[in-house]
Design an enzyme around this catalytic site. Structure first.
Site, short mmCIF file in Angstrom:
data_model
loop_
_atom_site.label_atom_id
_atom_site.label_comp_id
_atom_site.label_asym_id
_atom_site.label_seq_id
_atom_site.Cartn_x
_atom_site.Cartn_y
_atom_site.Cartn_z
N HIS A 1 40.73 49.49 41.77
CA HIS A 1 40.38 48.41 42.63
C HIS A 1 39.15 48.65 43.80
O HIS A 1 38.10 48.17 43.60
CB HIS A 1 41.57 48.10 43.70
CG HIS A 1 41.53 46.92 44.59
ND1 HIS A 1 40.97 46.95 45.79
CD2 HIS A 1 41.96 45.70 44.29
CE1 HIS A 1 40.89 45.95 46.52
NE2 HIS A 1 41.61 44.92 45.38
N GLN B 1 42.82 36.95 36.88
CA GLN B 1 43.64 37.39 37.81
C GLN B 1 44.69 36.01 38.16
O GLN B 1 44.28 35.22 38.88
CB GLN B 1 43.46 38.02 39.13
CG GLN B 1 44.51 38.39 39.85
CD GLN B 1 44.29 38.74 41.28
OE1 GLN B 1 45.36 39.24 41.78
NE2 GLN B 1 43.27 38.96 41.90
N GLN C 1 45.60 49.48 42.91
CA GLN C 1 44.76 49.18 43.88
C GLN C 1 44.84 50.19 45.04
O GLN C 1 45.87 50.70 45.53
CB GLN C 1 44.84 48.02 44.51
CG GLN C 1 45.90 47.37 44.97
CD GLN C 1 45.72 45.96 45.32
OE1 GLN C 1 44.81 45.24 45.51
NE2 GLN C 1 46.94 45.22 46.00
N CYS D 1 48.67 42.50 48.05
CA CYS D 1 49.44 43.76 48.72
C CYS D 1 50.60 43.36 49.71
O CYS D 1 51.31 44.00 50.20
CB CYS D 1 48.36 44.76 49.39
SG CYS D 1 47.12 43.82 50.53
N LYS E 1 46.75 35.22 40.51
CA LYS E 1 47.29 35.71 41.76
C LYS E 1 48.67 34.89 42.18
O LYS E 1 48.65 33.80 42.66
CB LYS E 1 46.41 35.53 42.61
CG LYS E 1 46.33 36.43 43.74
CD LYS E 1 45.13 35.99 44.78
CE LYS E 1 44.83 37.14 45.76
NZ LYS E 1 44.10 38.43 45.13
N GLU F 1 35.64 42.69 39.26
CA GLU F 1 36.36 41.53 39.62
C GLU F 1 35.52 40.89 40.72
O GLU F 1 34.91 41.41 41.70
CB GLU F 1 37.68 41.78 40.29
CG GLU F 1 38.56 40.70 40.77
CD GLU F 1 40.01 41.21 41.18
OE1 GLU F 1 40.80 40.06 41.67
OE2 GLU F 1 40.30 42.50 40.64
N ASP G 1 38.93 35.72 40.42
CA ASP G 1 39.92 35.96 41.40
C ASP G 1 39.58 34.74 42.20
O ASP G 1 40.26 33.54 42.29
CB ASP G 1 40.08 37.23 42.21
CG ASP G 1 40.94 37.18 43.24
OD1 ASP G 1 41.82 35.99 43.48
OD2 ASP G 1 41.34 38.36 43.83
N ASP H 1 37.14 45.76 42.31
CA ASP H 1 37.12 44.58 43.01
C ASP H 1 35.99 44.47 44.00
O ASP H 1 36.21 45.16 45.08
CB ASP H 1 38.15 43.97 43.87
CG ASP H 1 38.53 42.58 44.14
OD1 ASP H 1 37.30 41.89 44.27
OD2 ASP H 1 39.74 42.30 44.33
#
Length: 417
Positions: free
Chosen positions: A193, A326, A171, A358, A328, A270, A304, A235
């Site tokens: 991303h 996803q 990303q 991240c 997560k 996404e 997501d 995304d």
């Protein structure tokens, strides 16, 4: 019992916690910060340095194994746990979790997780605690059994030892141009991303976004090595729904329009829209998926927001409300549940993407690699941070080391046989 003490060490996540509601409401950027009043509870400003808390298990041979607890970048949004508070998490871990850890067999991974993560005062423990402690327990079992973490997962879930690498997804963050070039030069499997999290980045009727998609495809041809053909994954943080409207047909039409601009690429979209609840998200995403499938579109919907826990993932997968889920990792909780989520997606013939945030750390990223490879997920996130180089190195190198180890183990077993 193999755990004789529990250590806690405060740390840093690799990026920042952001107030998604305030950003979505139009907060402006000033350099690296966002300007405006916070909306999401717990935020004192719109962008806060990510904090983490390491939990160390001191084993009877005095080896200390670690796992890291943290929240995700957009904590408190989309049905997620609130902003990570180190002091509160530390207190709960010390009072409730540590005594439980001293009373389990750390060589039995799933059994240990089940006992340590029992509800407290009729409530589930914070997912950040489950995530970090489950990493430490996985490392404990691996150390005690003299195996890799991936082998522990394979053993516990009755899976064959993996032989194939899992594609890696990077990303870009806001440094799109520089980071996209890095990804292309390093031949990343899935990119970029894009962080399309504002009207400015999405544009009127999505035109700014469409031009960005086209520019990525063009750039891969300009500087990519011969034969390089990545999956393009964007995304959009619900901005298709915010700008185009929430009707599934309108969203599907727009996504087909985007895909048609880069016909030779597989394109992942996404979080095309946020319908405000898990049930509404499932119903409407299922309609978008169905429309795209009926048209034979190469575009794939990735969920997501509103798909956080293992139970959420089960509901989306069974309803075919995404082409790719996803998973997560900090939002799922125990990393054992990440493994369960991948297998659940596979059972329902839905793609499994082991993601995360991240804001994570090197330790949580490495543990995620072992789970991703063991379960043979469809792709995994290069994490932590937004710098590309560091995350791609951490995840990619861990995967290569793991596969080399497993290959040697396989060869040894064949020779013995």
């Amino acid at each position: 019992m193999q755990i004789k003490d529990v250590l806690l060490a405060p740390g840093n996540g690799a990026f920042f916690y952001d107030d998604q509601a305030a950003i979505r409401a139009g907060a402006s950027q000033d350099g690296f910060i966002y300007v405006g009043e916070p909306i999401t509870p717990g935020f004192t400003s719109l962008r806060l340095p990510a904090s983490s808390l390491s939990v160390g298990l001191v084993l009877t041979d005095d080896i200390v194994v670690w796992g890291d607890m943290m929240g995700v970048q957009y904590s408190g949004a989309g049905g997620r746990d609130p902003l990570f508070a180190t002091a509160q998490i530390s207190d709960l871990t010390s009072r409730v979790v540590a005594p439980r850890l001293l009373d389990v067999d750390a060589s039995l991974y799933l059994d240990a997780c089940a006992k340590v993560f029992e509800p407290f005062e009729h409530q589930r423990l914070p997912l950040a605690i489950e995530y970090g402690v489950s990493q430490a327990l996985l490392r404990s079992a691996a150390h005690l059994q003299r195996k890799t973490m991936a082998e522990i997962v394979c053993s516990e879930f009755d899976l064959p030892l993996p032989t194939c690498r899992v594609p890696i997804y990077c990303q870009s963050g806001d440094a799109r141009e520089t980071n996209v070039d890095k990804m292309i030069l390093k031949a990343v499997d899935v990119l970029p991303h894009g962080l399309i999290n504002s009207r400015q980045k999405f544009g009127v009727d999505g035109q700014t976004f469409i031009e960005f998609v086209k520019s990525i495809a063009t750039r891969t041809r300009q500087i990519g090595r011969p034969g390089y053909h990545p999956v393009l994954h964007f995304d959009v943080y619900g901005w298709i729904g915010q700008e185009i409207g929430l009707k599934p047909q309108s969203i599907a039409d727009f996504i087909c329009k985007v895909a048609d601009t880069v016909p030779s690429f597989t394109i992942n979209i996404e979080s095309p829209a946020d319908y405000g609840s898990t049930q509404a998200q499932i119903e409407n995403y299922a309609k978008i998926v169905s429309i795209l499938d009926n048209r034979g579109s190469s575009a794939r919907i990735v969920v997501d927001e509103r798909c956080n826990t293992l139970e959420d993932i089960r509901l989306f997968a069974e309803a075919k409300a995404a082409h790719l889920v996803q998973i997560k990792t900090p939002d799922v909780g125990s990393i054992a549940d990440t493994a369960r989520a991948v297998l659940l997606c596979k059972d329902n013939k839905v793609g499994a993407y082991v993601g995360g945030s991240c804001t994570e750390t090197d330790l949580s990223a490495q543990a995620s690699v072992h789970v991703s490879v063991a379960t043979q997920a469809d792709m995994m996130l290069a994490k932590p941070g937004m710098g590309v180089d560091e995350a791609f190195s951490i995840v990619g190198n861990e995967q290569n080391r793991l596969l080399a180890t497993l290959n040697r183990r396989r060869t040894e077993n064949e020779n013995v046989g």
